[in-house]
Scaffold this active site. Structure first.
Site, PDB file in Angstrom:
ATOM      1  N   ARG A   1       0.841  -1.197   0.000  1.00 26.03           N
ATOM      2  CA  ARG A   1       0.000   0.000   0.000  1.00 26.03           C
ATOM      3  C   ARG A   1       0.879   1.252   0.000  1.00 26.03           C
ATOM      4  O   ARG A   1       1.913   1.296   0.665  1.00 26.03           O
ATOM      5  CB  ARG A   1      -0.898   0.000   1.240  1.00 26.03           C
TER       6      ARG A   1
ATOM      7  N   HIS B   1      -0.461   3.320   4.747  1.00 27.40           N
ATOM      8  CA  HIS B   1      -0.967   2.238   5.603  1.00 27.40           C
ATOM      9  C   HIS B   1      -0.375   0.880   5.217  1.00 27.40           C
ATOM     10  O   HIS B   1      -1.027  -0.153   5.326  1.00 27.40           O
ATOM     11  CB  HIS B   1      -2.501   2.175   5.566  1.00 27.40           C
TER      12      HIS B   1
ATOM     13  N   ARG C   1      -8.392  -4.024  10.247  1.00 27.09           N
ATOM     14  CA  ARG C   1      -6.953  -3.883   9.966  1.00 27.09           C
ATOM     15  C   ARG C   1      -6.468  -2.583  10.599  1.00 27.09           C
ATOM     16  O   ARG C   1      -6.934  -1.496  10.266  1.00 27.09           O
ATOM     17  CB  ARG C   1      -6.666  -3.860   8.464  1.00 27.09           C
TER      18      ARG C   1
ATOM     19  N   ASN D   1      -9.549   6.228  11.255  1.00 31.66           N
ATOM     20  CA  ASN D   1      -8.235   6.506  11.836  1.00 31.66           C
ATOM     21  C   ASN D   1      -8.377   6.676  13.341  1.00 31.66           C
ATOM     22  O   ASN D   1      -9.494   6.812  13.862  1.00 31.66           O
ATOM     23  CB  ASN D   1      -7.629   7.786  11.240  1.00 31.66           C
TER      24      ASN D   1
ATOM     25  N   PHE E   1      -4.008  15.185  -1.380  1.00 29.18           N
ATOM     26  CA  PHE E   1      -3.518  13.983  -0.714  1.00 29.18           C
ATOM     27  C   PHE E   1      -2.143  13.543  -1.235  1.00 29.18           C
ATOM     28  O   PHE E   1      -1.246  13.213  -0.441  1.00 29.18           O
ATOM     29  CB  PHE E   1      -4.538  12.850  -0.855  1.00 29.18           C
TER      30      PHE E   1
ATOM     31  N   ARG F   1     -11.475  10.368  -2.132  1.00 23.94           N
ATOM     32  CA  ARG F   1     -10.943   9.225  -1.384  1.00 23.94           C
ATOM     33  C   ARG F   1     -11.629   7.938  -1.856  1.00 23.94           C
ATOM     34  O   ARG F   1     -10.987   6.898  -2.000  1.00 23.94           O
ATOM     35  CB  ARG F   1     -11.176   9.453   0.109  1.00 23.94           C
TER      36      ARG F   1
ATOM     37  N   ARG G   1      -2.658  -2.748  -7.094  1.00 28.19           N
ATOM     38  CA  ARG G   1      -2.059  -3.502  -5.983  1.00 28.19           C
ATOM     39  C   ARG G   1      -2.420  -4.980  -6.036  1.00 28.19           C
ATOM     40  O   ARG G   1      -1.607  -5.853  -5.718  1.00 28.19           O
ATOM     41  CB  ARG G   1      -2.517  -2.898  -4.644  1.00 28.19           C
TER      42      ARG G   1
END
Length: 658
Positions: free
Chosen positions: A92, A95, A132, A168, A181, A378, A389
């Site tokens: 990632r 994170h 997670r 968060n 971002f 987001r 990924r």
């Protein structure tokens, strides 16, 4: 394959099937689903290729002669090496360092006036979850206890589909707009030229960005506080950050913020502990989580909501769509309506923790996006990043990402498609399936949302321009000890900056929060203190301090804490066993530390304790408390000069431990 081999493989398959069936019988729906994809390698199995051919040798490659060259025709060796070469996937971008656990969610107080989502209305449901926890800045191999924001991403496997709250441990974000971002992450990540420092914000680039981005100051106050060096994931709050929209059965809309509150309270390390643990046990937080679950001390969190009816959206001096702001609990109390328990560690870190793909757009009927500009992009970003990924559009078919409810649509093909799809791949079609589902039958229907009107332009709402009030509120709400820690944190971080201009500009920014804070940091950095330019408004709230006894969000309990019992040969067994039993009875996880792992004999013949750690393999920093058991004999006389014992006692005292 011989008849014997064929029978053996059939038997193994049958045993595996029985094991999976048994697993299903005792597990929640998600665990039952995962069982279908789980292979138990602890049983007697013959090693084979990926395509089922049993192998007689997997340690020596095929060669042309005893000392000759390795032959390319060794397909087993090539398959083994090729798979190894491709085991890693892109980590990632943020994170990357994380750990996870399975659990379940139970609702105890329905909120039909807020939403019609069944998960928040049906108290008979037990919903499987996966959480997670993570750090933001560092790579996968970085340490757990760095000063950083912690991710608290939760997936609910509901009967209406997956619902992700990608939360968060801080309730506010660095920026208001997601278009920034890439900039904030590029700034906080290691320097482009040297790729240092790792997992730290104490460098020029980060503070250069912050000093020129006043919207970040509220979040920076959280970042410099003890909140961002948590004692444990089990003792850490979680916040959904955004204002989401919930819709009830009447179509009435409310803005909602989601909260997680740990049953064990909100607790942190001190900075010296965090630094030392990073070297002593870089896996401290993930080990702590696993150890607690395996000991039966399951982490538990209360789930709460702050609700603002749509008609009261503009009743505040801040914008509900601004993710750099909190809703103070004095204005809108948090209503706790359910709880989550984490009770199972993953069986395969990669397949579960690493491949789980959270997305903020994963919502169920009754829960929707607001117009929060950070949330919108987001949601695009999370979906987009999974494509690279996890290798393509079919990451939803990875077991940990599959919903527990039925899935039918007309999406087809793509890399790693593992599903055999029969029937039409378009709509409408002559078969009449898979067809849209009306809202009354459970189909998601987005509520009519009023639009603000105006012209198309790059602009923010007028209340988005105030950046200092809540940063000052946070500072005012801290205890003296917490304020000192914030001053020390700023002093450390800015003290690591080489560019004097960055330090000066950042002190000017801090001065807008509170002049005393800026002067104390300047004093530590041996630079001229700034003059006051922005008076402190004097407001505070009891809900932000971690040690304010009137803060109902916190709890102080021995349950789930870890204590080290230091013993040596010849220790007093009665005292040691009594202390161990007493603390275990309070829910404390007691670990024995001795001169060696295994049996440590007491002064009473035939009695002993099993040591989990040795004096050389642990430090007092890894525990919440230490107890040194007395004893008799020459070994105990030596302890008066034993460096590890003396250091453990002094260090524990320095960290205010008992």
């Amino acid at each position: 394959m011989s008849l014997a081999e064929s029978l053996k493989q059939s038997l193994a398959t049958g045993v595996e099937s029985v094991e999976k069936t048994a697993h299903k019988a005792v597990s929640n729906p998600k665990q039952a689903q995962l069982a279908d994809f789980t292979v138990d390698y602890t049983k007697d199995r013959g090693i084979s290729t990926h395509f089922g051919v049993l192998q007689s040798d997997t340690e020596t490659a095929l060669k042309a002669g005893i000392r000759g060259p390795t032959l390319i025709e060794d397909t087993h060796a090539r398959e083994k090496i090729t798979h190894f070469d491709h085991e890693r996937i892109p980590e990632r971008v943020v994170h990357a360092r994380g750990t996870g656990a399975h659990g379940y969610f139970k609702l105890h107080t329905p909120i039909p006036e807020v939403t019609y989502a069944p998960i928040l209305n049906d108290t008979t449901l037990t919903t499987p979850t996966f959480v997670r926890f993570s750090t933001v800045q560092g790579f996968r191999g970085s340490a757990d206890t760095v000063r950083d924001v912690r991710g608290f991403a939760t997936r609910f496997y509901t009967q209406q589909g997956n619902w992700d709250i990608v939360a968060n441990n801080n309730p506010v974000f660095f920026i208001q707009e997601a278009i920034k971002f890439p900039d904030v992450i590029h700034a906080v990540k290691p320097d482009q030229a040297k790729e240092i420092p790792q997992a730290q914000s104490a460098h020029d680039n980060f503070w250069d960005f912050i000093s020129r981005t006043p919207e970040s100051l509220h979040h920076v106050m959280w970042h410099m506080s003890d909140r961002n060096i948590p004692r444990s994931y089990r003792m850490m709050q979680g916040f959904g950050v955004h204002s989401f929209v919930c819709v009830n059965a009447k179509g009435q809309r409310s803005f909602v913020k989601f909260h997680w509150k740990p049953k064990l309270g909100i607790h942190s390390l001190v900075w010296d502990e965090a630094l030392k643990i990073s070297g002593q046990d870089p896996d401290f937080h993930r080990r702590d989580l696993y150890d607690a679950i395996e000991a039966g001390s399951y982490p538990e969190y209360e789930f709460g909501v702050q609700v603002v009816p749509e008609e009261k959206e503009h009743d505040f001096d801040f914008d509900l769509l601004d993710s750099t702001k909190i809703i103070p609990e004095e204005l809108v109390p948090v209503r706790y309506i359910g709880s989550m328990v984490l009770n199972k560690c993953p069986d395969d870190f990669f397949a579960e923790t690493e491949q789980i793909a959270f997305c903020t757009q994963h919502m169920v009927p009754g829960i929707e996006h607001s117009n929060d500009p950070l949330l919108h992009l987001r949601s695009f970003s999370y979906q987009d990043t999974q494509l690279s990924r996890l290798g393509g559009p079919n990451w939803n078919l990875i077991p940990i990402n599959r919903p527990v409810c039925p899935v039918f649509n007309t999406q087809r093909d793509g890399f790693m498609q593992v599903q055999i799809n029969k029937g039409p791949n378009y709509w409408p079609n002559r078969f009449g399936t898979p067809h849209p589902v009306p809202g009354k039958d459970g189909g998601r229907v987005l509520s009519p949302q009023p639009l603000p009107g105006g012209v198309k332009e790059r602009v923010r709402g007028p209340k988005f321009s105030e950046h200092y009030s809540q940063a000052t509120l946070f500072w005012n709400s801290m205890s003296d000890v917490e304020k000192k820690h914030i001053v020390d944190a700023f002093s450390f971080e800015l003290g690591r900056c080489d560019d004097k201009g960055v330090v000066e500009l950042m002190l000017d920014s801090i001065n807008f929060i509170d002049n005393k804070l800026a002067c104390l940091v300047a004093q530590n950095l041996h630079v001229d203190p700034p003059k006051e330019v922005h008076p402190n408004h004097g407001k505070s709230t009891k809900f932000l301090s971690q040690i304010n006894p009137t803060n109902s969000n916190n709890a102080f309990t021995a349950v789930g804490r870890r204590m080290a019992l230091f013993v040596h040969d010849g220790f007093d067994f009665a005292i040691a066993s009594g202390i161990k039993a007493a603390f275990a009875g309070m829910g404390v996880i007691v670990n024995v530390v001795g001169p060696r792992k295994g049996k440590v004999n007491s002064s009473t013949p035939g009695t002993f304790l099993e040591a989990h750690f040795t004096f050389e393999t642990c430090r007092s920093t890894l525990f919440d408390g230490v107890f040194f058991v007395g004893g008799t004999g020459p070994e105990y006389n030596k302890l008066k000069r034993q460096g590890r014992w003396l250091h453990a006692a002094r260090e524990a005292f320095m960290h205010y431990k008992t």
